[in-house]
Enzyme design. Structure first.
Site, PDB file in Angstrom:
ATOM      1  N   GLU A   1       0.864  -1.174   0.000  1.00 25.47           N
ATOM      2  CA  GLU A   1       0.000   0.000   0.000  1.00 25.47           C
ATOM      3  C   GLU A   1       0.895   1.215   0.000  1.00 25.47           C
ATOM      4  OE1 GLU A   1      -2.882   0.181   3.097  1.00 25.47           O
ATOM      5  OE2 GLU A   1      -3.748  -1.764   2.584  1.00 25.47           O
TER       6      GLU A   1
ATOM      7  N   ASP B   1      -6.390   9.465   9.930  1.00 23.38           N
ATOM      8  CA  ASP B   1      -5.051   8.988  10.248  1.00 23.38           C
ATOM      9  C   ASP B   1      -4.572   9.477  11.606  1.00 23.38           C
ATOM     10  OD1 ASP B   1      -4.255   7.374   8.026  1.00 23.38           O
ATOM     11  OD2 ASP B   1      -4.356   9.209   6.826  1.00 23.38           O
TER      12      ASP B   1
END
Lengths: 266, 414
Positions: free
Chosen positions: A49, A60
């Protein structure tokens, strides 16, 4: 013919282990170094990824934010990120690449242009954190037409009804968010409960490859050996930060870490 | 793109929450889908529930103190020499700004849902101060996310939040202002949405938050409509409503009840923060033609670079210092119902000096932006034109900045 992502899962399954997915931010800490990191960890990981850094990330945690801000500060642009992927794809040990990021970056590039560039540079899949179902229906269809995997996300708050609709609209791979958390949170739910949810998804959609992410680290990874795949992100980003502040080479340190992770699930 | 009549603007979004087919929506992580849907269901039911409205009105009246004053600024009118200048003194509201309406409604909703904790973002500190007040009133624990830069420049409000028992959590990422506070607050909600309610401090964020906030601040124009009829016997033939626009909650609330009037009769003028006159940075995406992008869950005009990274803003007023703008205002701009312009830091400061010289009114730096444009335009308008400025915040919180920029004599003690 299987697409490269499904092929990677199949290969792991043949070795009776989950596929190992890593997450690193493109351009962290520089364009060159993030490419080197990708090349080094692809010796151990099955799918890579690649985080597309964004400066207002709503999902995040601290570790990935730090990596993202570092990359943006060093001037990373969308076209540089495509270049990193195409350079990586030329290397001998290249693996499938999945972009993970926020929709505004795609929206500004233009959906069609973005997908064209993905195809040219060799991006195999996309995770768009803030483009949930059903808002993503049109875009995920476009991805499919371009042979790019659009990876749907599921979370503990996803209702059963939604779960069925989302998996029905998903491509070959699904991503289960293990707990209510931003990335990099401590695993606050028992592996047993996570696996129960995982099995529920597999029951509804047995043919799709389902990976688990969020809270997966060296410490927790071995609890999830009987799954299709596992994603480690924040711990790797943290290792890059640690290496930089200790003036060590992040490429070597991260590579070591991913090798260890692999051993724990092999 | 068309504005519909007789349907509240907050309810003119489509099935996915887009106004005009392209502004707003729900660009959120999967985890937030469920809590957002729950909140939508709750709000859609309660906004037409007589008992709930009664409860809301009870707190608005007895606790917030409605209606806030509607006053003529005689000296300023004389000084400017044009249109009649009036002000809706929303800073009369408990706590000193319009943010109290949205905070109160969110706490009422959270309480009914059985939540124990409520979180919120703040820029100027008003949204945070009001949420901490309302949370205390309704017995909820409260966490406020605030950019580290804003904590420094808006100390009076920070002190007030802490006094009300709220945790003030400094945000050090990015530009350390409102934009980062909203991001951090949303991230916290992602991780705690099972136990915690979130209040977004303005008409921004995922569609439901835009709607709840707009519904709450509309109290301002409901009051004003009655006050206008009491004063003039009718809605004046030439009426101009000036309001500063950051996220856009006070302006939307100030205008909402007049939406269906012809704009030749009731004109809306939104004033964005132009930033320092010598700087290229600003917080005025509508005035300076920023492109549509996604910020905090909604599509809107937003300051960003060609890649889609959100750009840092600059403004003397923390409350307007936001790179995006409510989807409602994007919609009002593109349907041409409202007109948008900007005032610079210096112009806002000058307007503050003029207003405080002639009137017993102390608008904070945010409404001072609106005063600046209103004073300029009122000069050229006929005497039968009624200009109203929403004085939506009190300058007490700005005393540090005002003292530094204008000297001690402009800071009265409280």
């Amino acid at each position: 013919m299987l697409n490269p992502i499904s092929l990677a899962f199949k290969k792991a399954k043949n070795e009776s282990r989950p596929a190992l997915l890593t997450y690193t931010v493109a351009g962290d800490s520089s364009k060159k170094q993030s490419l080197e990191i990708l090349k080094a960890i692809s010796n151990h990981a099955d799918i890579l990824e690649v985080g597309v850094p964004h400066n207002t990330p709503v999902a995040d945690g601290g570790q990935i934010q730090t990596s993202s801000y570092r990359a943006i500060k060093n001037g990373i642009k969308m076209n540089d990120i495509f270049k990193i992927v195409s350079d990586f794809k030329k290397s001998k040990n290249s693996k499938p690449v999945i972009f993970m990021g926020y929709y505004n970056m795609i929206y500004q590039y233009g959906e069609n242009n973005f997908l064209k560039k993905c195809k040219q540079s060799g991006v195999n899949g996309l995770i768009v954190v803030d483009l949930p179902w059903p808002e993503n229906k049109n875009f995920s269809k476009k991805c499919k037409k371009n042979l790019i995997n659009f990876i749907q996300l599921l979370s503990p708050t996803t209702s059963n009804k939604r779960l069925k609709s989302i998996t029905k609209d998903s491509h070959d791979m699904i991503y289960y968010i293990s707990m209510l958390s931003t990335t990099g949170g401590k695993l606050k739910v028992s592996p047993k409960r996570i696996l129960a949810n995982y099995n529920k998804i597999k029951k509804i959609s047995p043919k799709k490859n389902c990976v688990i992410g969020f809270g997966i680290t060296e410490k927790t990874i071995s609890n999830f050996k009987n799954t299709d795949g596992l994603v480690v992100g924040s711990q790797i980003c943290k290792e890059i930060t640690r290496s930089l502040s200790n003036r060590q080479n992040p490429v070597i340190n991260v590579s070591k870490m991913v090798s260890k992770l692999k051993k724990k699930i092999s | 793109m068309k504005l519909k009549k007789r349907i509240p603007v907050i309810d003119q979004g489509d099935r996915l929450g887009f106004w005009g087919g392209k502004f707003g929506g729900n660009f959120v992580p999967e985890t937030l889908k469920k809590p957002i849907e729950d909140l939508e269901m709750q709000f859609n039911k309660l906004k037409n529930d007589k008992n709930f409205i009664k409860e809301r009105d009870k707190y608005f009246k007895n606790w917030i103190g409605t209606p806030t004053r509607f006053i003529k600024l005689n000296n300023l009118t004389k000084h400017v020499g044009g249109a009649q200048i009036w002000s809706k003194v929303v800073s009369d509201a408990n706590g000193g700004a319009h943010k109290i309406y949205n905070a109160t409604v969110h706490c009422l909703l959270a309480k009914r849902k059985g939540k124990k904790v409520i979180i919120g973002d703040t820029g100027a500190g008003y949204a945070g101060k009001m949420l901490s007040m309302a949370a205390k009133k309704f017995g909820l624990k409260c966490k406020i996310f605030m950019g580290a830069k804003d904590i420094k420049r808006q100390q009076p409000n920070v002190k007030a939040m802490k006094k009300n028992g709220a945790d003030v959590i400094p945000v050090y990422s990015g530009s350390q202002t409102l934009v980062d506070a909203v991001s951090e607050c949303m991230r916290y909600w992602v991780a705690n949405c099972d136990t915690t309610a979130m209040c977004v401090g303005s008409t921004v964020g995922p569609a439901i938050f835009v709607r709840i906030c707009g519904w709450s601040t509309s109290q301002i124009s409901r009051e004003l409509k009655v006050q206008l009829i009491n004063e003039f016997g009718e809605i004046p033939k030439k009426l101009k409503l000036y309001n500063c626009v950051g996220g856009g909650s006070s302006s939307f609330g100030f205008w909402n009840e007049f939406m269906d009037y012809n704009k030749k009769q009731v004109e809306f003028i939104g004033v964005e923060a132009g930033g320092p006159s010598k700087s290229k940075r600003h917080a005025a995406p509508l005035t300076y033609g920023s492109k549509i992008g996604i910020l905090h869950g909604a599509a809107q005009y937003v300051n960003q670079n060609s890649d889609g990274q959100i750009e840092e803003t600059e403004s003397i007023s923390a409350g307007l210092d936001y790179p995006g703008i409510s989807p409602l205002h994007c919609f009002l701009k593109d349907t041409k119902r409202a007109r948008y312009t900007a005032a610079s830091d210096e112009e806002a400061l000058k307007a503050y000096q003029i207003v405080t010289k002639y009137e017993n009114l102390r608008p904070s730096l945010e409404p001072s932006h609106a005063f600046s444009v209103a004073i300029k335009e009122a000069k050229k308008l006929s005497k039968d034109t009624i200009v109203i400025i929403n004085s939506c915040g009190d300058a007490y919180k700005d005393r540090g900045i005002l003292e530094k920029r204008l000297g001690k004599k402009y800071v009265k003690s409280n």
